[in-house]
Design an enzyme around this catalytic site. Structure first.
Site, PDB file in Angstrom:
ATOM      1  N   TYR A 242       0.843  -1.127   0.164  1.00 42.52           N
ATOM      2  CA  TYR A 242       0.024  -0.088  -0.110  1.00 42.52           C
ATOM      3  C   TYR A 242       0.886   1.169   0.125  1.00 42.52           C
ATOM      4  O   TYR A 242       1.964   1.139   0.779  1.00 42.52           O
ATOM      5  CB  TYR A 242      -1.036  -0.165   1.213  1.00 42.52           C
ATOM      6  CG  TYR A 242      -1.860  -1.276   1.480  1.00 42.52           C
ATOM      7  CD1 TYR A 242      -3.167  -0.820   0.899  1.00 42.52           C
ATOM      8  CD2 TYR A 242      -1.528  -2.464   1.921  1.00 42.52           C
ATOM      9  CE1 TYR A 242      -4.107  -1.840   1.043  1.00 42.52           C
ATOM     10  CE2 TYR A 242      -2.361  -3.359   1.800  1.00 42.52           C
ATOM     11  CZ  TYR A 242      -3.807  -3.261   1.607  1.00 42.52           C
ATOM     12  OH  TYR A 242      -4.736  -4.361   1.699  1.00 42.52           O
ATOM     13  N   HIS A 250      -5.938   1.898  -1.290  1.00 45.60           N
ATOM     14  CA  HIS A 250      -6.132   0.716  -1.795  1.00 45.60           C
ATOM     15  C   HIS A 250      -4.511   0.399  -2.046  1.00 45.60           C
ATOM     16  O   HIS A 250      -3.979   1.091  -2.279  1.00 45.60           O
ATOM     17  CB  HIS A 250      -6.841   0.605  -3.129  1.00 45.60           C
ATOM     18  CG  HIS A 250      -8.314   0.774  -2.783  1.00 45.60           C
ATOM     19  ND1 HIS A 250      -9.162  -0.114  -2.332  1.00 45.60           N
ATOM     20  CD2 HIS A 250      -9.416   1.792  -3.140  1.00 45.60           C
ATOM     21  CE1 HIS A 250     -10.439   0.164  -2.159  1.00 45.60           C
ATOM     22  NE2 HIS A 250     -10.568   1.303  -2.801  1.00 45.60           N
ATOM     23  N   LYS A 281      -4.283  -3.463  -9.719  1.00 39.41           N
ATOM     24  CA  LYS A 281      -3.205  -3.291  -9.195  1.00 39.41           C
ATOM     25  C   LYS A 281      -1.890  -4.026 -10.021  1.00 39.41           C
ATOM     26  O   LYS A 281      -2.226  -4.409 -10.856  1.00 39.41           O
ATOM     27  CB  LYS A 281      -3.115  -4.473  -7.771  1.00 39.41           C
ATOM     28  CG  LYS A 281      -4.332  -4.034  -6.876  1.00 39.41           C
ATOM     29  CD  LYS A 281      -4.281  -5.224  -5.782  1.00 39.41           C
ATOM     30  CE  LYS A 281      -5.668  -5.283  -4.940  1.00 39.41           C
ATOM     31  NZ  LYS A 281      -6.044  -3.783  -4.524  1.00 39.41           N
TER      32      LYS A 281
END
Length: 313
Positions: A242, A250, A281
């Protein structure tokens, strides 16, 4: 607001796991050292309650070792320290500690009783306001009914009742009741930590550095760059990285570690890249260089990382 804990912070080693029981230590490490851990405490009577967990906080071996290497914490054999501390505890200290717990319980009971009385007064006030609003809408009917009730009340009163002293207001009764708490009514306070009353652990009760997996160099490297790291099991990786506190951000990367000469299946890279892109991601693959594996001082330059994203979609 949590207070500043005494440094270094003891990390309890229990059944091959690392725990923190002090809320001050938990908030300090999260705020100052980017260590989040995982809360695992639940309610004894509601074991299915697993959405909002509480203390203790379980640390990964990587987190525990990082804190020890930075001099922020040390590892304690909790079972041995507790047994030795109970044997060395002086009777006067034990009595003083129990008395302090009783006073805390009485104070908590006073606060609870005061809160209940306040809620009761607010409910009565709202009821009176509703009655007043109803009487305002139909004043003639209210005056007739109140007059009849007053006449009935005066007829039922005895001569001695006319000169009886006026009762105390509810607020004064509440304060008097809250100030007198018997020992039986006091709440039982269960402290989360054993220090105090037990003395601080001695050097003989301390444990060496925790054993960590081969991914620890990558973990320490990302942590030094300011990332918050948490277990990545739910996303099929080793860590989630993070850019800030997970309560506000997120995660940016699915982190997977690899050895310098480890063969990596191309399908694993493709699957990681597609999975990372699918959950918004990046897929981060990294590890320590071979030339620095056996050196005593491994700097951040000895770690190589690669970010993979699935493009063309």
């Amino acid at each position: 607001m949590a207070s500043q804990p005494d440094l270094p912070i003891p990390i309890s080693y229990i059944s091959s796991n690392y725990y923190l029981f002090s809320i001050d230590a938990v908030t300090y490490l999260r705020r100052e050292h980017h260590i989040c851990g995982v809360l695992i405490g639940t309610l004894p009577q509601i074991p299915q309650q697993n959405v909002f967990l509480g203390l203790p906080l379980e640390l990964m071996p990587e987190e525990a070792r990082l804190l020890v290497e930075k001099g922020v914490a040390y590892i304690v054999d909790e079972a041995r320290a507790h047994n030795d501390g109970m044997k060395a505890l002086v009777e006067n200290d034990r009595k003083a500690y129990l008395q302090d717990l009783k006073s805390q319980g009485a104070q908590a009971m006073r606060l609870q009783m005061s809160r209940k009385e306040q809620q009761r007064e607010e409910a009565l006030k709202q009821l009176e306001e509703k009655k007043a609003a109803k009487a305002k809408k139909n004043p003639q009917h209210e005056d007739t009914a109140s007059g009849e009730k007053q006449d009935e009340k005066q007829e039922s009163l005895a001569p001695s009742d006319l000169f009886a002293p006026e009762p105390l207001p509810e607020s004064r009764l509440a304060s008097s009741r809250a100030s007198i708490i018997s020992p039986e009514m006091a709440m039982g306070i269960t402290p989360a930590t054993s220090y105090p009353p037990l003395p601080r652990p001695s050097p003989a009760q301390l444990l060496p550095l925790p054993k960590v997996p081969s991914s620890y160099p990558l973990f320490a490297h990302l942590h030094s760059k300011g990332y918050f790291l948490s277990p990545g099991l739910r996303f099929g990786c080793e860590y989630l990285a993070y850019p800030g506190d997970p309560l506000r951000f997120h995660s940016h990367f699915l982190v997977v570690s690899a050895e310098w000469d480890q063969e990596i299946d191309l399908m694993d890279i493709i699957a990681g890249g597609r999975l990372g892109t699918g959950v918004k991601k990046g897929f981060l693959l990294g590890g320590a260089e071979r030339k620095a594996e056996h050196s005593e001082a491994q700097g951040n330059d000895s770690i190589r990382t690669f970010s993979i994203e699935w493009a063309g979609m």
